[in-house]
Design an enzyme around this catalytic site. Structure first.
Site, PDB file in Angstrom:
ATOM      1  N   ILE A   1       0.857  -1.190   0.000  1.00 10.12           N
ATOM      2  CA  ILE A   1       0.000   0.000   0.000  1.00 10.12           C
ATOM      3  C   ILE A   1       0.888   1.234   0.000  1.00 10.12           C
ATOM      4  O   ILE A   1       1.655   1.458   0.928  1.00 10.12           O
ATOM      5  CB  ILE A   1      -0.937   0.016   1.228  1.00 10.12           C
ATOM      6  N   TYR A   2       0.778   2.030  -1.043  1.00 12.66           N
ATOM      7  CA  TYR A   2       1.505   3.285  -1.143  1.00 12.66           C
ATOM      8  C   TYR A   2       0.535   4.431  -0.927  1.00 12.66           C
ATOM      9  O   TYR A   2      -0.474   4.528  -1.613  1.00 12.66           O
ATOM     10  CB  TYR A   2       2.115   3.452  -2.542  1.00 12.66           C
ATOM     11  N   SER A   3       0.841   5.284  -0.006  1.00 13.15           N
ATOM     12  CA  SER A   3       0.086   6.516   0.209  1.00 13.15           C
ATOM     13  C   SER A   3      -1.414   6.262   0.310  1.00 13.15           C
ATOM     14  O   SER A   3      -2.215   7.039  -0.190  1.00 13.15           O
ATOM     15  CB  SER A   3       0.384   7.512  -0.906  1.00 13.15           C
ATOM     16  N   MET A   4      -1.781   5.159   0.934  1.00  9.32           N
ATOM     17  CA  MET A   4      -3.197   4.830   1.028  1.00  9.32           C
ATOM     18  C   MET A   4      -3.703   4.924   2.464  1.00  9.32           C
ATOM     19  O   MET A   4      -4.750   4.405   2.783  1.00  9.32           O
ATOM     20  CB  MET A   4      -3.450   3.426   0.464  1.00  9.32           C
ATOM     21  N   THR A   5      -2.956   5.599   3.315  1.00  5.43           N
ATOM     22  CA  THR A   5      -3.427   5.748   4.689  1.00  5.43           C
ATOM     23  C   THR A   5      -4.668   6.624   4.754  1.00  5.43           C
ATOM     24  O   THR A   5      -5.493   6.451   5.645  1.00  5.43           O
ATOM     25  CB  THR A   5      -2.336   6.338   5.600  1.00  5.43           C
TER      26      THR A   5
END
Length: 193
Positions: free
Chosen positions: A116-120
């Site tokens: 997961i990239y930048s999916m917070t």
């Protein structure tokens, strides 16, 4: 929210749920029924597979969800995805569709590990909406009610002659609505006009 973002959020919510839930055993088929938990039973939220109707979910509407996820793959919006739908502690839909990598033939599996990239933001958004549904916060609440450090914010209004940022007191408090819709004025980097 666009249809694609809604689908992405749903997929991320499913991924989030999967990461904390034990996968149903191989014997538990897709959409299979499980014995209902008894009142007072400690296994009420055991995440066992259940027939959708047993927890008030329409099997016909689940077919529409599954078809929508397949369309995202078919239209090449995503290579593949995994969805999991749970209600009242019972899994009523758990699917994988598409491929793990757009350049490889490996099919997506229900236990595929995702990076997961930048999916917070969407994962946090799902958690925040769960708290909203529980009445823990309201859209027009000031953010400072929950994060006191946000009570006396300054806003960037340009540069001073020496190149330092010119800051002024905010005219009003940032709201939870603005924070949740990314319209609060927070950014990653100050522009260097």
């Amino acid at each position: 929210m666009t249809r694609m973002l809604r689908s992405l959020a749903l997929g991320l919510a499913a991924l989030f749920a999967i990461s904390f839930a034990p996968a149903p055993s191989a014997q538990e088929a897709h959409h299979s029924a499980a014995a209902p938990a008894k009142s007072g039973d400690r296994r009420v939220r055991d995440l066992a597979a259940a027939a959708p109707e047993s927890v008030g979910i329409s099997a016909d509407r689940l077919k529409r969800l599954d078809a929508a996820m397949a369309r995202l793959v078919d239209t090449k919006q995503v290579a593949g995805l995994v969805t999991l739908l749970e209600r009242h502690g019972k899994i009523v839909d758990f699917n994988a569709v598409g491929r793990q990598d757009v350049g490889k033939p490996d099919p997506m599996q229900r236990d595929t590990i995702f990076r997961i990239y930048s999916m917070t933001k969407p994962v946090t958004g799902v958690a925040m909406m769960m708290l909203y549904e529980e009445g823990k916060w309201r859209l027009d609440d000031p953010v400072s009610r929950y994060i006191p450090e946000f009570a006396r914010l300054k806003v960037y209004t340009g540069k001073n002659e020496d190149g330092t940022p010119k800051l002024e007191d905010a005219r009003r408090s940032m709201t939870m609505r603005e924070l949740m819709t990314h319209t609060a004025g927070l950014g990653y980097v100050l522009a260097t006009c």
